[in-house]
Design a protein around this motif. Structure first.
Motif, PDB file in Angstrom:
ATOM      1  N   VAL A 402       0.854  -1.195   0.120  1.00 46.12           N
ATOM      2  CA  VAL A 402      -0.096   0.017   0.017  1.00 46.12           C
ATOM      3  C   VAL A 402       0.864   1.272   0.096  1.00 46.12           C
ATOM      4  N   SER A 403       0.336   2.358  -0.429  1.00 42.79           N
ATOM      5  CA  SER A 403       0.946   3.638  -0.205  1.00 42.79           C
ATOM      6  C   SER A 403       2.201   3.698  -1.133  1.00 42.79           C
ATOM      7  N   GLY A 404       2.429   2.704  -1.992  1.00 42.56           N
ATOM      8  CA  GLY A 404       3.581   2.529  -3.071  1.00 42.56           C
ATOM      9  C   GLY A 404       4.671   1.956  -2.273  1.00 42.56           C
ATOM     10  N   ASN A 405       4.920   1.895  -1.104  1.00 46.47           N
ATOM     11  CA  ASN A 405       6.316   1.435  -0.421  1.00 46.47           C
ATOM     12  C   ASN A 405       6.042   0.583   0.799  1.00 46.47           C
ATOM     13  N   VAL A 406       4.863   0.431   0.917  1.00 51.88           N
ATOM     14  CA  VAL A 406       4.477  -0.635   2.501  1.00 51.88           C
ATOM     15  C   VAL A 406       4.202  -1.910   2.058  1.00 51.88           C
ATOM     16  N   ILE A 407       5.071  -2.837   2.425  1.00 49.19           N
ATOM     17  CA  ILE A 407       4.548  -4.159   2.136  1.00 49.19           C
ATOM     18  C   ILE A 407       3.721  -4.610   3.391  1.00 49.19           C
ATOM     19  N   ARG A 408       2.583  -5.456   2.874  1.00 50.03           N
ATOM     20  CA  ARG A 408       1.526  -5.529   3.736  1.00 50.03           C
ATOM     21  C   ARG A 408       1.794  -7.119   4.325  1.00 50.03           C
ATOM     22  N   VAL A 409       1.889  -7.423   5.513  1.00 53.49           N
ATOM     23  CA  VAL A 409       2.007  -8.632   6.183  1.00 53.49           C
ATOM     24  C   VAL A 409       0.756  -9.124   6.775  1.00 53.49           C
ATOM     25  N   ALA A 410      -0.161  -9.694   6.147  1.00 56.62           N
ATOM     26  CA  ALA A 410      -1.638  -9.896   6.779  1.00 56.62           C
ATOM     27  C   ALA A 410      -2.007 -11.154   6.434  1.00 56.62           C
ATOM     28  N   PRO A 411      -1.440 -12.168   6.586  1.00 62.70           N
ATOM     29  CA  PRO A 411      -1.744 -13.635   6.121  1.00 62.70           C
ATOM     30  C   PRO A 411      -3.124 -13.904   6.949  1.00 62.70           C
ATOM     31  N   PRO A 412      -3.740 -14.797   6.568  1.00 62.10           N
ATOM     32  CA  PRO A 412      -4.973 -15.589   7.203  1.00 62.10           C
ATOM     33  C   PRO A 412      -4.593 -15.690   8.617  1.00 62.10           C
ATOM     34  N   LEU A 413      -5.612 -15.393   9.570  1.00 62.05           N
ATOM     35  CA  LEU A 413      -5.364 -15.872  10.818  1.00 62.05           C
ATOM     36  C   LEU A 413      -4.985 -17.168  11.289  1.00 62.05           C
ATOM     37  N   VAL A 414      -5.513 -17.988  10.340  1.00 68.18           N
ATOM     38  CA  VAL A 414      -5.296 -19.590  10.858  1.00 68.18           C
ATOM     39  C   VAL A 414      -3.721 -20.000  10.395  1.00 68.18           C
ATOM     40  N   ILE A 415      -2.656 -19.128  10.255  1.00 73.66           N
ATOM     41  CA  ILE A 415      -1.498 -19.489   9.950  1.00 73.66           C
ATOM     42  C   ILE A 415      -0.644 -20.025  11.230  1.00 73.66           C
ATOM     43  N   SER A 416      -0.060 -21.013  10.833  1.00 71.93           N
ATOM     44  CA  SER A 416       0.507 -21.738  12.080  1.00 71.93           C
ATOM     45  C   SER A 416       2.037 -21.148  12.091  1.00 71.93           C
ATOM     46  N   GLU A 417       2.770 -21.545  13.348  1.00 74.77           N
ATOM     47  CA  GLU A 417       4.238 -20.992  13.396  1.00 74.77           C
ATOM     48  C   GLU A 417       4.930 -21.604  12.414  1.00 74.77           C
ATOM     49  N   GLU A 418       4.672 -22.950  12.047  1.00 79.87           N
ATOM     50  CA  GLU A 418       5.477 -23.481  10.911  1.00 79.87           C
ATOM     51  C   GLU A 418       5.586 -22.759   9.554  1.00 79.87           C
ATOM     52  N   GLU A 419       4.157 -22.610   9.215  1.00 78.44           N
ATOM     53  CA  GLU A 419       3.871 -21.887   7.686  1.00 78.44           C
ATOM     54  C   GLU A 419       4.430 -20.378   7.859  1.00 78.44           C
ATOM     55  N   ALA A 420       4.236 -19.756   9.109  1.00 77.71           N
ATOM     56  CA  ALA A 420       4.835 -18.282   9.288  1.00 77.71           C
ATOM     57  C   ALA A 420       6.543 -18.126   9.032  1.00 77.71           C
ATOM     58  N   ASP A 421       6.847 -19.387   9.759  1.00 76.35           N
ATOM     59  CA  ASP A 421       8.290 -19.340   9.621  1.00 76.35           C
ATOM     60  C   ASP A 421       8.785 -19.610   8.112  1.00 76.35           C
ATOM     61  N   GLU A 422       8.034 -20.663   7.553  1.00 78.15           N
ATOM     62  CA  GLU A 422       8.521 -20.790   6.043  1.00 78.15           C
ATOM     63  C   GLU A 422       8.495 -19.605   5.233  1.00 78.15           C
ATOM     64  N   SER A 423       7.243 -18.856   5.527  1.00 79.72           N
ATOM     65  CA  SER A 423       7.032 -17.544   4.652  1.00 79.72           C
ATOM     66  C   SER A 423       8.390 -16.710   5.166  1.00 79.72           C
ATOM     67  N   LEU A 424       8.666 -16.485   6.374  1.00 79.64           N
ATOM     68  CA  LEU A 424       9.640 -15.453   6.855  1.00 79.64           C
ATOM     69  C   LEU A 424      10.898 -15.777   6.171  1.00 79.64           C
ATOM     70  N   ASP A 425      11.312 -17.140   6.149  1.00 82.80           N
ATOM     71  CA  ASP A 425      12.717 -17.493   5.422  1.00 82.80           C
ATOM     72  C   ASP A 425      12.648 -17.001   4.225  1.00 82.80           C
ATOM     73  N   ILE A 426      11.446 -17.087   3.242  1.00 84.04           N
ATOM     74  CA  ILE A 426      11.311 -16.647   2.013  1.00 84.04           C
ATOM     75  C   ILE A 426      11.795 -15.047   1.964  1.00 84.04           C
ATOM     76  N   MET A 427      11.109 -14.185   2.772  1.00 82.48           N
ATOM     77  CA  MET A 427      11.043 -12.868   2.693  1.00 82.48           C
ATOM     78  C   MET A 427      12.548 -12.600   3.227  1.00 82.48           C
ATOM     79  N   GLU A 428      13.038 -13.416   3.994  1.00 85.44           N
ATOM     80  CA  GLU A 428      14.651 -12.990   4.724  1.00 85.44           C
ATOM     81  C   GLU A 428      15.574 -13.241   3.401  1.00 85.44           C
TER      82      GLU A 428
END
Ligand SMILES: Cc1ncc(COP(=O)(O)O)c(C=O)c1O
Length: 434
Positions: A402-428
């Motif tokens: 949004v706003s051209g330069n702000v990345i939205r981190v807004a997964p569905p609220l059912v996300i598990s810690e493992e799924e969050a970690d996998e996605s964070l590894d990609i972002m990192e």
């Protein structure tokens, strides 16, 4: 592992359907990562080439219970077989949903009105405020976003929402919002919330004709880049409204239904707005919104003053009942808080390793990553933001900005810690290899 991208991006089928889109659809829609969605389940999305991604968008903060939740899909299909629409005749689904929504809200809010989309709920809030007070001016904030109808567009505190769509409706008074990252008053050391509150009287004095009906504010500004005001600011606004005898409208279209780690964001400060607008997560993909109101204000409207063909239709109300059940059964509010904290702390740790990651801010499962050219000047960097969006997509993570330069981190609220970690590894990986 969820993420699995086996073609180049966009894949051949995405290219094919994107060209159909370019030929037959308006280009006015929001630019997205270059894929065409096929189906989705939980936090996983498949594109039309069979590539698999983790979703950090929830559509646009909508699918809070996860994509195509079986209980939600079941409730929709059962209701579709029974009754789809009967306009304003009461149905069991609608009246019991009104009761459930009121019971989940602060005590002062004792009436519910259902509409279809967020903008309609906000328009309704403005309408009822005007009728109740017999006044017409509305105070709104710089950077605010409340929808795209002519009424809600007029409230916007950003030119991009209304450019060349004027004239807007008259009587909107805009005042600065306390952006804690880029202080609207410059690089002053002073408390930005206090500065904004002080300035309100000056701005109102200059712009108002003395006929203020209401003030509308988001608990955090979404479209402006997930800007959370300092603690206590919203409570002070509530008091300001009370002192000035005007209606306090809280726009919780995107912050409600667990997004910030509370069912309603107003719970963070024990707010008691006179009107609350709810959207997005209440339907988790079905078009329903809700205005919660104090009966004294709501009942200033007469019979027939406000209704809508699809408002509170049985299929959407049945969906919202299923969503409320899922929230309880799967502890989604608690999960939003827990996983949100985990994601925020890992993202903050990435700041040192990435020269572009200027700010990480948020609460629960709504976090903004402010991408800048230079952390000292905080100059926005839309180009790098798009590079990140495309690179993440190639590695199996769908994000938006949004706003051209702000990345939205807004997964569905059912996300598990493992799924969050996998996605964070990609972002990192993407942030450290740009
Ligand atoms: C805070 C806020 N208010 C209102 C709206 C408008 O909702 P809709 O697009 O459902 O009309 C949005 C949509 O993003 C929003 O974020």
């Amino acid at each position: 592992m969820i993420a699995h991208v086996k073609t180049s991006i966009p894949g051949p089928n995405s290219i094919k359907y994107k060209s159909v889109s370019e030929k037959y659809e308006s280009r006015c829609l929001t630019l997205q990562a270059p894929i065409v969605w096929d189906h989705a389940e939980g936090v996983t999305v498949w594109d039309v080439d069979g590539n698999r991604y983790i979703d950090w968008t929830s559509g646009v903060l909508v699918t809070n219970v996860g994509h195509s939740h079986p209980k939600l899909a079941g409730a929709i299909s059962e209701q579709a077989k029974r009754l789809l629409n009967c306009y304003d005749f009461p149905t069991v689904e609608r009246v019991t949903l009104a009761e459930r929504m009121v019971k989940l809200a602060p005590e002062n809010l004792d009436k519910a009105f259902f509409a279809t989309v967020g903008s309609e709920a906000v328009d309704s809030a403005v309408r009822v405020s005007k009728r109740y007070t017999r006044k017409f001016e509305i105070i709104s904030f710089y950077g605010g976003f409340h929808g795209r109808t002519t009424g809600t567009m007029s409230l916007a505190g950003k030119m991009s929402t209304k450019k060349q769509f004027g004239p807007v409706i008259s009587g909107i008074i805009h005042v600065p919002f306390p952006d804690m990252y880029r202080n609207p008053f410059g690089s002053s050391e002073r408390d930005v919330g206090g500065q904004c509150l002080e300035f309100m009287d000056t701005a109102v004095n200059a712009q108002s004709t003395g006929s203020i009906a209401a003030l509308i504010v988001e608990p955090y500004q979404g479209a402006a880049g997930f800007l959370f005001p300092p603690d206590g600011f919203l409570k002070s606004l509530e008091k300001w409204c009370m002192d000035h005898d005007i209606v306090f409208i809280l726009d919780e279209i995107q912050s409600s239904f667990g997004r910030t780690g509370k069912f309603l964001a107003l719970e963070w400060e024990n707010l008691k707005p006179n009107l609350v607008c709810i959207g997005k997560g209440i339907g988790s993909g079905m078009p329903i919104s809700c205005l919660l109101a104090e009966s004294e204000i709501m009942d200033s409207l007469e019979e027939g003053d406000m209704s809508s063909t699809w408002g509170g239709n049985p299929i959407c109300c049945a969906a919202s009942h299923a969503i409320l059940d899922i929230f309880t059964e799967e502890h989604l509010v608690e999960n939003s808080l827990k996983i949100g904290e985990h994601m925020k702390s890992r993202l903050k740790a990435m700041q040192d390793k990435c020269p572009y990651l200027g700010d990480v801010r948020g609460r629960g499962l709504i976090i903004g990553l402010d991408i800048v050219k230079d952390k000292r000047t905080k100059e926005r960097d839309p180009e790098t933001t798009w590079k990140i969006i495309n690179e993440c997509c190639k590695h199996g993570l769908i994000i938006g900005a949004v706003s051209g330069n702000v990345i939205r981190v807004a997964p569905p609220l059912v996300i598990s810690e493992e799924e969050a970690d996998e996605s964070l590894d990609i972002m990192e990986k993407v942030l450290t290899n740009l």
